[in-house]
Design a protein around this motif. Sequence first.
Motif, PDB file in Angstrom:
ATOM      1  N   VAL A 192     -74.990 -19.975  38.240  1.00 37.84           N
ATOM      2  CA  VAL A 192     -73.890 -20.765  38.767  1.00 37.84           C
ATOM      3  C   VAL A 192     -73.903 -20.987  40.302  1.00 37.84           C
ATOM      4  O   VAL A 192     -73.772 -22.247  40.630  1.00 37.84           O
ATOM      5  N   PRO A 193     -74.164 -19.937  41.093  1.00 37.74           N
ATOM      6  CA  PRO A 193     -74.193 -20.651  42.689  1.00 37.74           C
ATOM      7  C   PRO A 193     -75.536 -21.528  42.932  1.00 37.74           C
ATOM      8  O   PRO A 193     -75.297 -22.252  43.693  1.00 37.74           O
ATOM      9  N   LEU A 194     -76.635 -21.465  42.145  1.00 41.59           N
ATOM     10  CA  LEU A 194     -77.617 -22.133  42.178  1.00 41.59           C
ATOM     11  C   LEU A 194     -77.267 -23.605  42.004  1.00 41.59           C
ATOM     12  O   LEU A 194     -77.713 -24.491  42.456  1.00 41.59           O
ATOM     13  N   LEU A 195     -76.683 -23.715  40.814  1.00 41.43           N
ATOM     14  CA  LEU A 195     -76.078 -24.952  40.434  1.00 41.43           C
ATOM     15  C   LEU A 195     -74.905 -25.581  41.381  1.00 41.43           C
ATOM     16  O   LEU A 195     -75.297 -26.866  41.681  1.00 41.43           O
ATOM     17  N   VAL A 196     -74.317 -24.818  41.902  1.00 42.64           N
ATOM     18  CA  VAL A 196     -73.371 -25.285  42.811  1.00 42.64           C
ATOM     19  C   VAL A 196     -74.048 -25.969  44.117  1.00 42.64           C
ATOM     20  O   VAL A 196     -73.813 -26.930  44.743  1.00 42.64           O
ATOM     21  N   SER A 197     -75.225 -25.276  44.432  1.00 43.54           N
ATOM     22  CA  SER A 197     -75.908 -25.694  45.549  1.00 43.54           C
ATOM     23  C   SER A 197     -77.015 -26.756  45.286  1.00 43.54           C
ATOM     24  O   SER A 197     -77.430 -27.388  46.025  1.00 43.54           O
ATOM     25  N   VAL A 198     -76.908 -27.363  44.217  1.00 42.55           N
ATOM     26  CA  VAL A 198     -77.771 -28.549  43.667  1.00 42.55           C
ATOM     27  C   VAL A 198     -76.972 -29.778  44.148  1.00 42.55           C
ATOM     28  O   VAL A 198     -75.819 -29.866  43.784  1.00 42.55           O
ATOM     29  N   ARG A 199     -77.779 -30.663  44.756  1.00 41.92           N
ATOM     30  CA  ARG A 199     -77.347 -31.996  45.152  1.00 41.92           C
ATOM     31  C   ARG A 199     -77.433 -33.002  44.166  1.00 41.92           C
ATOM     32  O   ARG A 199     -78.559 -33.214  43.506  1.00 41.92           O
ATOM     33  N   MET A 200     -76.552 -33.730  43.875  1.00 39.31           N
ATOM     34  CA  MET A 200     -76.355 -34.852  42.866  1.00 39.31           C
ATOM     35  C   MET A 200     -76.896 -36.037  43.597  1.00 39.31           C
ATOM     36  O   MET A 200     -76.383 -36.332  44.672  1.00 39.31           O
ATOM     37  N   ARG A 223     -84.121 -25.656  42.866  1.00 40.04           N
ATOM     38  CA  ARG A 223     -82.887 -24.502  42.780  1.00 40.04           C
ATOM     39  C   ARG A 223     -82.069 -25.004  41.155  1.00 40.04           C
ATOM     40  O   ARG A 223     -81.765 -24.130  40.487  1.00 40.04           O
ATOM     41  N   TRP A 224     -82.439 -26.376  40.856  1.00 35.48           N
ATOM     42  CA  TRP A 224     -82.023 -26.533  39.360  1.00 35.48           C
ATOM     43  C   TRP A 224     -82.823 -25.970  38.273  1.00 35.48           C
ATOM     44  O   TRP A 224     -82.355 -25.450  37.469  1.00 35.48           O
ATOM     45  N   LEU A 225     -84.107 -25.903  38.770  1.00 35.45           N
ATOM     46  CA  LEU A 225     -84.826 -25.092  37.793  1.00 35.45           C
ATOM     47  C   LEU A 225     -84.872 -23.735  37.778  1.00 35.45           C
ATOM     48  O   LEU A 225     -84.991 -22.954  36.737  1.00 35.45           O
ATOM     49  N   GLY A 226     -84.360 -22.995  38.877  1.00 30.74           N
ATOM     50  CA  GLY A 226     -83.918 -21.687  39.014  1.00 30.74           C
ATOM     51  C   GLY A 226     -82.920 -21.336  38.175  1.00 30.74           C
ATOM     52  O   GLY A 226     -82.599 -20.309  37.300  1.00 30.74           O
TER      53      GLY A 226
END
Length: 459
Positions: A193-201, A25-28
């Motif tokens: 933006v939505p992809l980054l929001v879905s990325v878990r830290m 997801r981060w890569l996308g």
Amino acid sequence: MTATLIPPVHAAADKPAHRDSNVLRWLGAYTASMVGDNVYYLALSWAAVQAGTPSQAGLVMAVSAVPRALLMLGGGVVADRFGPRRVVIGSDAVRCAAVLTVAALLFAASPGLWLLALLAVLFGTVDAVFMPAVGALPARVTGRDQLARVQGMRGLAIRFANVVGAPLGGLGVALGGAAAAFGLAGLLIAVSVPLLVSVRMRDLPTDVRTDVRTDLPTDVPTDVPTDVPTDVEVGGEAGGEAGPHPMGAAQDTASRATPWQDLRDGLRYIRGHRVLAPLLVAIALGDLGFVGPLNVGLTLLAEQRGWGASGMGWVLSGFGAGAGVAALLLTVRGRLPHAGRVAAASILAGSVAIGALAYAPSLVAAVGTALLVGLLAGLSGALCGALLQTQADPAYLGRVSSVAGIVSLGFAPLSMPLSAAAIGWWGTGPVFVTSATVCGLGGVVVLCSGPLRRAQLPR
């Protein structure tokens, strides 16, 4: 100091990065943002040429570099203070809104160069915080043993964006002019933006105390920091938010630190680090010796040899293919042994290939040499990036990335007009050899620094 460190990662506990949905997801998001950037720059160039003279268009294209170079160190502080995920999301949102606003204005009217210059300045200003945050983010989404593979994946994303972005921008211009191209760029950036929001830290522990140690062996595991200052406490980030800290007094110290103190602390950290300090010098020398020949110098070389624009395109394709192969190698392997030594050898061999490019007897030989340059430069660049990611304390990665970005985006481009002028005085051969020598000095720095030469990527 209590440093925010990623806990040791065991291979059995983590999926390989290329099979991890969180990393993908981060890569996308990163890929969509980079493709959008390429479309944006083509749209900006086209709109500026249509609205003014070639010299005015060149000025518009260059103006974004000024705030980026001046503010990037501060951008690293922002990334470390507020968390890279939060900064990247905010930066992409601002970039998207700005580009779409300009697209709408261009659809409605023809505001002229002032609007394009304003957009370029705003884009460069946001880039000053976006780029350090992008550099700090991988360490928050995967384990340390996967960071080298992530560097390869990031390199593949950049190559993909370079290949796809320009045709997409050209298609947008053909269908609806610069306004349509800007609209396409904004939509691509919006996808991130939505992809980054879905990325878990990853949670970063806040109860690990480390001290400055300069007497430890240089092959100490990179899980154990040996060069961290002891006067600042940095809070952790989980999902972009700082969590509660069990050591209240130290946390109060961090909250009272000013941005200027954070900047000075980061520069002290880099200067005192036995691996990062020489590594950044090597990166700087490599960029200074590489940017001129592969940009201005190659254009002039193709003109002198009669290769034409198509021939130069083939040479650039050879370089891109070589760099792509290097990125794919690191993506598949995930780790190369003796990273420091391999990086030094790649830099030195790549510098020889850069010098040889000016003396290629034919276009076919030039393409083959460019393929070798891309392979070696891509390999050394990926390894240097992976070492930077794995050697730096995550609490300082924004500031470390900002220093590396200043070198690549601030100082290295200055070599382009110097290369063009020098080629006019002395010809392509001597200038390419001189540039290759500067690039090769980066490999010498790696070999002369024991800790960097012996540096390993984590298993």
